[in-house]
Design a protein around this motif. Sequence first.
Motif, PDB file in Angstrom:
ATOM      1  N   PHE A  45       0.843  -1.187   0.000  1.00 33.80           N
ATOM      2  CA  PHE A  45       0.000   0.000   0.000  1.00 33.80           C
ATOM      3  C   PHE A  45       0.882   1.241   0.000  1.00 33.80           C
ATOM      4  O   PHE A  45       1.894   1.305   0.693  1.00 33.80           O
ATOM      5  CB  PHE A  45      -0.942  -0.013   1.205  1.00 33.80           C
ATOM      6  CG  PHE A  45      -2.074  -0.981   1.044  1.00 33.80           C
ATOM      7  CD1 PHE A  45      -3.278  -0.560   0.500  1.00 33.80           C
ATOM      8  CD2 PHE A  45      -1.930  -2.310   1.407  1.00 33.80           C
ATOM      9  CE1 PHE A  45      -4.325  -1.459   0.335  1.00 33.80           C
ATOM     10  CE2 PHE A  45      -2.957  -3.214   1.237  1.00 33.80           C
ATOM     11  CZ  PHE A  45      -4.164  -2.784   0.701  1.00 33.80           C
ATOM     12  N   LEU A  46       0.497   2.217  -0.789  1.00 31.02           N
ATOM     13  CA  LEU A  46       1.315   3.402  -1.009  1.00 31.02           C
ATOM     14  C   LEU A  46       0.786   4.611  -0.243  1.00 31.02           C
ATOM     15  O   LEU A  46      -0.419   4.867  -0.229  1.00 31.02           O
ATOM     16  CB  LEU A  46       1.374   3.729  -2.499  1.00 31.02           C
ATOM     17  CG  LEU A  46       1.955   2.637  -3.394  1.00 31.02           C
ATOM     18  CD1 LEU A  46       1.808   3.033  -4.862  1.00 31.02           C
ATOM     19  CD2 LEU A  46       3.417   2.359  -3.062  1.00 31.02           C
ATOM     20  N   THR A  47       1.689   5.345   0.358  1.00 32.87           N
ATOM     21  CA  THR A  47       1.341   6.592   1.011  1.00 32.87           C
ATOM     22  C   THR A  47       1.477   7.729  -0.003  1.00 32.87           C
ATOM     23  O   THR A  47       2.098   7.569  -1.058  1.00 32.87           O
ATOM     24  CB  THR A  47       2.271   6.868   2.199  1.00 32.87           C
ATOM     25  OG1 THR A  47       3.590   7.157   1.709  1.00 32.87           O
ATOM     26  CG2 THR A  47       2.329   5.671   3.147  1.00 32.87           C
ATOM     27  N   PRO A  72      -6.497   0.413  -7.273  1.00 35.70           N
ATOM     28  CA  PRO A  72      -7.323   0.975  -6.198  1.00 35.70           C
ATOM     29  C   PRO A  72      -7.831  -0.108  -5.244  1.00 35.70           C
ATOM     30  O   PRO A  72      -8.095  -1.239  -5.655  1.00 35.70           O
ATOM     31  CB  PRO A  72      -8.488   1.603  -6.966  1.00 35.70           C
ATOM     32  CG  PRO A  72      -8.613   0.753  -8.201  1.00 35.70           C
ATOM     33  CD  PRO A  72      -7.211   0.344  -8.559  1.00 35.70           C
ATOM     34  N   VAL A  73      -7.945   0.244  -3.985  1.00 37.02           N
ATOM     35  CA  VAL A  73      -8.498  -0.658  -2.968  1.00 37.02           C
ATOM     36  C   VAL A  73      -9.455   0.149  -2.099  1.00 37.02           C
ATOM     37  O   VAL A  73      -9.077   1.200  -1.573  1.00 37.02           O
ATOM     38  CB  VAL A  73      -7.384  -1.256  -2.070  1.00 37.02           C
ATOM     39  CG1 VAL A  73      -7.997  -2.154  -1.007  1.00 37.02           C
ATOM     40  CG2 VAL A  73      -6.382  -2.038  -2.903  1.00 37.02           C
ATOM     41  N   PHE A  82      -7.910   3.698  -1.349  1.00 38.51           N
ATOM     42  CA  PHE A  82      -6.466   3.730  -1.159  1.00 38.51           C
ATOM     43  C   PHE A  82      -5.796   3.078  -2.372  1.00 38.51           C
ATOM     44  O   PHE A  82      -6.465   2.461  -3.209  1.00 38.51           O
ATOM     45  CB  PHE A  82      -6.075   3.002   0.122  1.00 38.51           C
ATOM     46  CG  PHE A  82      -6.576   3.685   1.362  1.00 38.51           C
ATOM     47  CD1 PHE A  82      -5.878   4.751   1.917  1.00 38.51           C
ATOM     48  CD2 PHE A  82      -7.755   3.276   1.975  1.00 38.51           C
ATOM     49  CE1 PHE A  82      -6.338   5.389   3.047  1.00 38.51           C
ATOM     50  CE2 PHE A  82      -8.230   3.918   3.109  1.00 38.51           C
ATOM     51  CZ  PHE A  82      -7.521   4.982   3.647  1.00 38.51           C
ATOM     52  N   LEU A  83      -4.492   3.221  -2.460  1.00 38.51           N
ATOM     53  CA  LEU A  83      -3.760   2.703  -3.612  1.00 38.51           C
ATOM     54  C   LEU A  83      -2.686   1.722  -3.181  1.00 38.51           C
ATOM     55  O   LEU A  83      -2.005   1.922  -2.183  1.00 38.51           O
ATOM     56  CB  LEU A  83      -3.097   3.856  -4.382  1.00 38.51           C
ATOM     57  CG  LEU A  83      -4.043   4.877  -5.012  1.00 38.51           C
ATOM     58  CD1 LEU A  83      -3.253   6.038  -5.594  1.00 38.51           C
ATOM     59  CD2 LEU A  83      -4.903   4.227  -6.092  1.00 38.51           C
ATOM     60  N   PHE A 195      -9.254  11.747  -2.669  1.00 38.69           N
ATOM     61  CA  PHE A 195      -8.313  11.144  -3.612  1.00 38.69           C
ATOM     62  C   PHE A 195      -7.359  12.194  -4.176  1.00 38.69           C
ATOM     63  O   PHE A 195      -6.142  11.994  -4.195  1.00 38.69           O
ATOM     64  CB  PHE A 195      -9.071  10.459  -4.744  1.00 38.69           C
ATOM     65  CG  PHE A 195      -8.190   9.624  -5.630  1.00 38.69           C
ATOM     66  CD1 PHE A 195      -7.793   8.368  -5.237  1.00 38.69           C
ATOM     67  CD2 PHE A 195      -7.748  10.103  -6.858  1.00 38.69           C
ATOM     68  CE1 PHE A 195      -6.960   7.588  -6.040  1.00 38.69           C
ATOM     69  CE2 PHE A 195      -6.925   9.343  -7.663  1.00 38.69           C
ATOM     70  CZ  PHE A 195      -6.525   8.080  -7.258  1.00 38.69           C
ATOM     71  N   MET A 196      -7.901  13.324  -4.616  1.00 38.80           N
ATOM     72  CA  MET A 196      -7.045  14.359  -5.169  1.00 38.80           C
ATOM     73  C   MET A 196      -6.100  14.919  -4.112  1.00 38.80           C
ATOM     74  O   MET A 196      -4.882  15.046  -4.332  1.00 38.80           O
ATOM     75  CB  MET A 196      -7.880  15.507  -5.747  1.00 38.80           C
ATOM     76  CG  MET A 196      -7.025  16.643  -6.298  1.00 38.80           C
ATOM     77  SD  MET A 196      -7.971  18.075  -6.919  1.00 38.80           S
ATOM     78  CE  MET A 196      -8.657  18.713  -5.384  1.00 38.80           C
TER      79      MET A 196
END
Length: 257
Positions: A45-47, A72-73, A82-83, A195-196
């Motif tokens: 998972f990416l921050t 996407p998750v 989240f990504l 998200f943005m």
Amino acid sequence: MDNILNKLGLNLDEKTKLADDSIFCFGCHKELSCYNTCCGGLDIFLTPYDILRMKNRLGMTSAEFISKHTEPVIHGESKLLFLKLKLAQTGSCSFVGEEGCSLYDDRPLACRYYPIGFGVYKNDAAQGSDFYFLIKEEHCKGFEEKQEQTVAEWRKKQEIDLYDDKNKVWMDLILNKKMYSPDLEPDEKSLKMFFMGSYEVDSFKSFVFESRFFDVFEVDEELQEQLRSDEEELMIFAHKWLQYALFRMPTMKLRGA
């Protein structure tokens, strides 16, 4: 977190729970037979800071990086998107070759932590809010190395403190209790804002500088110029804007207020 612990066959207790001064033995280098084995078949998972570092390393916009290299998750409790890093068809990380990670200096936070797992207590009554544990996988020969270090030393060596500092406002945001209220269902507008403001620093920059943003919010000229030239500061500013926009936290000041 429970799913991760179950996969590892690990019961979190006083013997397995680690603190900053806990000592463990681990080392990783090309001579190990398992080298690069850990870089596949997993969810990374990416921050927001991960994405900023990686997209700049690759010379891409946020949108380009997200489209090409992430999946996407939807988080079950918060319903937020989240990504995670998109893996190659082989199941391994697309940035890993025989010589190791091609983005090593800008690798994600999750990779920096390994073989340390990190968790946060949801219960405020728990002693301490954070905890660590070792991720011991059968294939990993790194634990046979004699290199000894504390968790704090590992964090410093892997630049984890820097990443935590850049992600702090965002982590505070997503851990906000309101996010996990069963009565709080974010609408489509809130989801797009999240998200943005979380991941698309290029889009957020356009949103700020090509709209009436500074007519609505009081932002001094020195900070405005910093936001134009410093993406890291712009990212953190975006996270503070989300705190205001989603929870009305006093991180922004309206003009005339």
